[in-house]
Write an enzyme that holds these catalytic residues in place. Structure first.
Site, PDB file in Angstrom:
ATOM      1  N   ASP A  85       8.056 -24.868   1.567  1.00 55.35           N
ATOM      2  CA  ASP A  85       7.389 -25.524   0.441  1.00 55.35           C
ATOM      3  C   ASP A  85       8.122 -26.809   0.067  1.00 55.35           C
ATOM      4  OD1 ASP A  85       5.640 -26.007  -1.630  1.00 55.35           O
ATOM      5  OD2 ASP A  85       6.298 -24.342  -2.885  1.00 55.35           O
ATOM      6  N   LYS A  98      10.373 -27.599  -9.416  1.00 56.85           N
ATOM      7  CA  LYS A  98       9.073 -27.494  -8.780  1.00 56.85           C
ATOM      8  C   LYS A  98       8.012 -27.324  -9.877  1.00 56.85           C
ATOM      9  CE  LYS A  98       8.774 -24.695  -5.234  1.00 56.85           C
ATOM     10  NZ  LYS A  98       7.850 -25.627  -4.577  1.00 56.85           N
ATOM     11  N   GLU A 107       4.553 -19.804  -6.570  1.00 56.80           N
ATOM     12  CA  GLU A 107       5.613 -20.256  -5.661  1.00 56.80           C
ATOM     13  C   GLU A 107       6.873 -19.410  -5.858  1.00 56.80           C
ATOM     14  OE1 GLU A 107       5.891 -24.406  -6.632  1.00 56.80           O
ATOM     15  OE2 GLU A 107       4.151 -24.935  -5.423  1.00 56.80           O
TER      16      GLU A 107
HETATM   17  C1  ABF Z   1       4.844 -28.020  -4.786  1.00 56.21           C
HETATM   18  O1  ABF Z   1       4.334 -29.289  -4.603  1.00 56.21           O
HETATM   19  C2  ABF Z   1       5.523 -28.085  -6.026  1.00 56.21           C
HETATM   20  O2  ABF Z   1       6.349 -27.151  -6.486  1.00 56.21           O
HETATM   21  C3  ABF Z   1       5.934 -29.451  -6.222  1.00 56.21           C
HETATM   22  O3  ABF Z   1       5.537 -29.647  -7.519  1.00 56.21           O
HETATM   23  C4  ABF Z   1       5.075 -30.225  -5.315  1.00 56.21           C
HETATM   24  C5  ABF Z   1       5.672 -31.219  -4.405  1.00 56.21           C
HETATM   25  O4  ABF Z   1       4.604 -31.951  -3.963  1.00 56.21           O
HETATM   26  P1  ABF Z   1       4.606 -33.088  -2.913  1.00 56.21           P
HETATM   27  O5  ABF Z   1       5.012 -32.468  -1.624  1.00 56.21           O
HETATM   28  O6  ABF Z   1       3.185 -33.526  -2.948  1.00 56.21           O
HETATM   29  O7  ABF Z   1       5.551 -34.135  -3.408  1.00 56.21           O
HETATM   30  O8  ABF Z   1       5.642 -27.628  -3.756  1.00 56.21           O
END
Ligand code: ABF
Length: 222
Positions: A85, A98, A107
């Site tokens: 993630d 996050k 998550e």
């Molecule tokens: C998720 O996506 C989240 O926890 C975090 O807010 C976001 C990061 O997004 P990106 O990859 O678009 O910057 O994982």
């Protein structure tokens, strides 16, 4: 390289990182956001090499299904081998903020069920001290004002993210102006406020590995 190219590079690096872990019965945890979306697209090229996935949002579940990748209910799954993630910020201890995409609760649940958490991000996300990015806090709707008052006592400036309802039917407060010097302590303090569902600090259970997209290539930080 542009920010999008850095995200693409870490998405590919994440797939290469997990490939040796994949077996016929492996379940992969899949996150949310633009970097996670690129990871999903890369993962799809190897969909015959593992069993299926658990997703941290309805949006990611739909993207996985569109690729023909099975998505399982977490309650029916024994073990998630690895969770991949993105993040909004990471410090050098791999404590994360996050929740910019409002998927923080699912998550955090999927992370809790995973043997290993691989975070993927471009270099703009790595910071010395967490807190420039406003900290998302998911709240039960009727508790929103109560939680906001408690967050002010902790030194933050909470702002209601208007118009956003999480996949769990709750609201988000974004907490500005926190200089988070002790992320584990603050994560615990915010979780103790009645009405809080989850906060976006992933510090008690940080990432195990950060694949960071930089102009010099993808760096692996453990
Ligand atoms: C998720 O996506 C989240 O926890 C975090 O807010 C976001 C990061 O997004 P990106 O990859 O678009 O910057 O994982």
């Amino acid at each position: 390289m542009t920010q999008d190219e850095l995200k693409q590079a870490v998405a590919e690096a994440a797939v290469n990182y997990i490939l040796p872990l994949l077996e016929d019965d492996t379940i992969v945890g899949v996150g949310t956001g633009s970097t996670a979306n690129l990871f999903i697209d890369e993962l799809a090229k190897h969909k015959s090499k593992f069993d299926g996935t658990v997703a941290s949002s309805d949006a990611s579940a739909q993207r996985l299904k569109d690729h023909g990748i099975p998505v399982y209910d977490l309650n029916g799954v024994d073990q998630i081998r690895v969770y991949v993630d993105g993040a909004d910020e990471s410090n050098h201890h791999l404590h994360l903020i996050k929740g910019g995409g409002a998927a923080l609760t699912r998550e955090k649940i999927v992370v809790a069920c995973s043997d290993e958490f691989v975070c993927i991000a471009d270099e703009s996300k790595l910071v010395k001290v967490l807190g420039d990015f406003p900290l998302p806090v998911e709240v039960i709707p009727m508790a929103r004002s109560h939680v906001a008052r408690q967050l002010v006592k902790l030194g933050g400036d909470p702002v209601y993210r208007e118009g956003v309802v999480t996949d769990n039917g709750n609201h988000i407060l974004d907490v500005y102006n926190l200089e988070i010097l002790d992320p584990i302590k603050l994560e615990t303090q915010i979780n103790a406020i009645v009405g809080v569902v989850t906060n976006g600090l992933f510090a008690a259970r940080p990432a195990d590995v950060l694949l960071l997209g930089t102009q010099e290539g993808v760096k692996t930080i453990k």
